[in-house]
Design a protein around this motif. Structure first.
Motif, PDB file in Angstrom:
ATOM      1  N   SER A   1     -16.330  44.484 -72.409  1.00  0.00           N
ATOM      2  CA  SER A   1     -17.526  44.031 -73.128  1.00  0.00           C
ATOM      3  C   SER A   1     -17.249  42.762 -73.923  1.00  0.00           C
ATOM      4  CB  SER A   1     -18.035  45.110 -74.088  1.00  0.00           C
ATOM      5  OG  SER A   1     -18.507  46.215 -73.378  1.00  0.00           O
ATOM      6  N   TYR A   2     -16.087  42.691 -74.554  1.00  0.00           N
ATOM      7  CA  TYR A   2     -15.711  41.505 -75.333  1.00  0.00           C
ATOM      8  C   TYR A   2     -15.699  40.261 -74.440  1.00  0.00           C
ATOM      9  CZ  TYR A   2     -12.704  38.349 -78.097  1.00  0.00           C
ATOM     10  OH  TYR A   2     -12.172  37.273 -78.770  1.00  0.00           O
TER      11      TYR A   2
ATOM     12  N   GLN B   1     -17.155  39.898 -71.437  1.00  0.00           N
ATOM     13  CA  GLN B   1     -18.512  39.651 -70.943  1.00  0.00           C
ATOM     14  C   GLN B   1     -19.354  38.968 -72.014  1.00  0.00           C
ATOM     15  OE1 GLN B   1     -19.315  43.740 -69.854  1.00  0.00           O
ATOM     16  NE2 GLN B   1     -19.088  43.288 -67.664  1.00  0.00           N
ATOM     17  N   TRP B   2     -19.247  39.436 -73.239  1.00  0.00           N
ATOM     18  CA  TRP B   2     -19.999  38.851 -74.342  1.00  0.00           C
ATOM     19  C   TRP B   2     -19.605  37.394 -74.549  1.00  0.00           C
ATOM     20  CZ3 TRP B   2     -18.295  38.832 -79.908  1.00  0.00           C
ATOM     21  CH2 TRP B   2     -19.308  38.386 -80.766  1.00  0.00           C
ATOM     22  N   TYR B   3     -18.300  37.115 -74.490  1.00  0.00           N
ATOM     23  CA  TYR B   3     -17.854  35.725 -74.617  1.00  0.00           C
ATOM     24  C   TYR B   3     -18.574  34.844 -73.590  1.00  0.00           C
ATOM     25  CZ  TYR B   3     -15.487  31.417 -73.991  1.00  0.00           C
ATOM     26  OH  TYR B   3     -15.274  30.070 -73.844  1.00  0.00           O
TER      27      TYR B   3
ATOM     28  N   LYS C   1     -21.415  35.380 -72.018  1.00  0.00           N
ATOM     29  CA  LYS C   1     -22.846  35.267 -72.336  1.00  0.00           C
ATOM     30  C   LYS C   1     -23.047  34.192 -73.414  1.00  0.00           C
ATOM     31  CE  LYS C   1     -25.761  37.259 -70.787  1.00  0.00           C
ATOM     32  NZ  LYS C   1     -26.548  36.942 -69.568  1.00  0.00           N
ATOM     33  N   LEU C   2     -22.163  34.156 -74.404  1.00  0.00           N
ATOM     34  CA  LEU C   2     -22.246  33.138 -75.444  1.00  0.00           C
ATOM     35  C   LEU C   2     -21.944  31.749 -74.884  1.00  0.00           C
ATOM     36  CD1 LEU C   2     -20.475  35.064 -78.348  1.00  0.00           C
ATOM     37  CD2 LEU C   2     -22.924  34.544 -78.163  1.00  0.00           C
TER      38      LEU C   2
ATOM     39  N   ILE D   1     -23.513  42.140 -70.032  1.00  0.00           N
ATOM     40  CA  ILE D   1     -22.640  42.960 -70.878  1.00  0.00           C
ATOM     41  C   ILE D   1     -22.868  44.428 -70.531  1.00  0.00           C
ATOM     42  CG2 ILE D   1     -21.944  43.532 -73.225  1.00  0.00           C
ATOM     43  CD1 ILE D   1     -23.171  40.817 -74.073  1.00  0.00           C
TER      44      ILE D   1
ATOM     45  N   GLY E   1     -25.522  39.430 -81.698  1.00  0.00           N
ATOM     46  CA  GLY E   1     -25.393  40.006 -80.367  1.00  0.00           C
ATOM     47  C   GLY E   1     -24.064  40.672 -80.086  1.00  0.00           C
ATOM     48  N   CYS E   2     -23.231  40.823 -81.105  1.00  0.00           N
ATOM     49  CA  CYS E   2     -21.923  41.456 -80.884  1.00  0.00           C
ATOM     50  C   CYS E   2     -22.128  42.866 -80.326  1.00  0.00           C
ATOM     51  CB  CYS E   2     -21.143  41.517 -82.196  1.00  0.00           C
ATOM     52  SG  CYS E   2     -19.478  42.202 -82.004  1.00  0.00           S
ATOM     53  N   PRO E   3     -21.479  43.172 -79.184  1.00  0.00           N
ATOM     54  CA  PRO E   3     -21.632  44.516 -78.599  1.00  0.00           C
ATOM     55  C   PRO E   3     -21.124  45.605 -79.551  1.00  0.00           C
ATOM     56  CG  PRO E   3     -20.634  43.010 -77.025  1.00  0.00           C
ATOM     57  CD  PRO E   3     -20.655  42.306 -78.359  1.00  0.00           C
TER      58      PRO E   3
ATOM     59  N   THR F   1     -18.028  45.645 -82.240  1.00  0.00           N
ATOM     60  CA  THR F   1     -18.293  45.832 -83.669  1.00  0.00           C
ATOM     61  C   THR F   1     -17.453  46.974 -84.224  1.00  0.00           C
ATOM     62  OG1 THR F   1     -20.532  44.960 -83.512  1.00  0.00           O
ATOM     63  CG2 THR F   1     -20.093  46.435 -85.352  1.00  0.00           C
TER      64      THR F   1
END
Length: 153
Positions: free
Chosen positions: A36-37, A39-41, A43-44, A64, A135-137, A141
């Motif tokens: 997730s971390y 994937q989130w990166y 997306k950002l 994500i 938007g932090c998953p 978090t």
């Protein structure tokens, strides 16, 4: 789950976030928080104006989900591979490995540390508190919260 990683760059101590399992092509991909971390990166990165437009297009396909198949056709693997090529990373393998030792591979920082440096540039007021970035998953978090010391009186 992501975890703190502290290393020295010359006389300066750097704080980064590290993985517990490899993510991407042929990676372990078994910890939803780590996946997730990453994937989130991406997306950002897909919405960051400093990201080259061709890379933004690839990153925008990443969702994500906390899951990565580890195959070449996975959107996360494609984003990692394209990003490694764009940065001329010494290991263009579509995988983000766990940083070890002095944090360098082939004379350059581990790829996970390069992502953290980019996040710190994107969100200098929030870094390293990933949970303060919009938007932090949830799993990320929770990992950040677990790493912050709590002092009881």
């Amino acid at each position: 789950m992501i975890r703190p990683y502290v290393h020295w760059v010359g006389p300066i101590m750097h704080f980064q976030w590290n993985l517990e399992c490899s993510v991407g092509l042929g990676g372990q991909n078994h910890l939803n928080c780590d996946v997730s971390y990453i994937q989130w990166y991406y997306k950002l990165a897909a919405i960051n104006p400093k990201t080259p437009s061709d890379l933004r297009a690839i990153c925008s396909k990443v969702a994500i989900t906390g899951q990565c198949s580890g195959r070449a056709d996975d959107p996360l693997v494609q984003a990692i591979t394209a990003h490694q090529k764009a940065l001329s990373h010494p290991n263009i393998d579509g995988k983000i490995s766990v940083a070890k030792g002095d944090g360098k591979v082939g004379g350059k920082a581990y790829f996970i540390l390069r992502l953290g440096a980019r996040l710190s540039d994107m969100f200098p007021k929030a870094w390293p508190r990933l949970d303060q970035i919009p938007g932090c998953p949830l799993l990320v978090t929770q990992a950040v919260a677990a790493a912050v010391p709590i002092i009881s009186v």
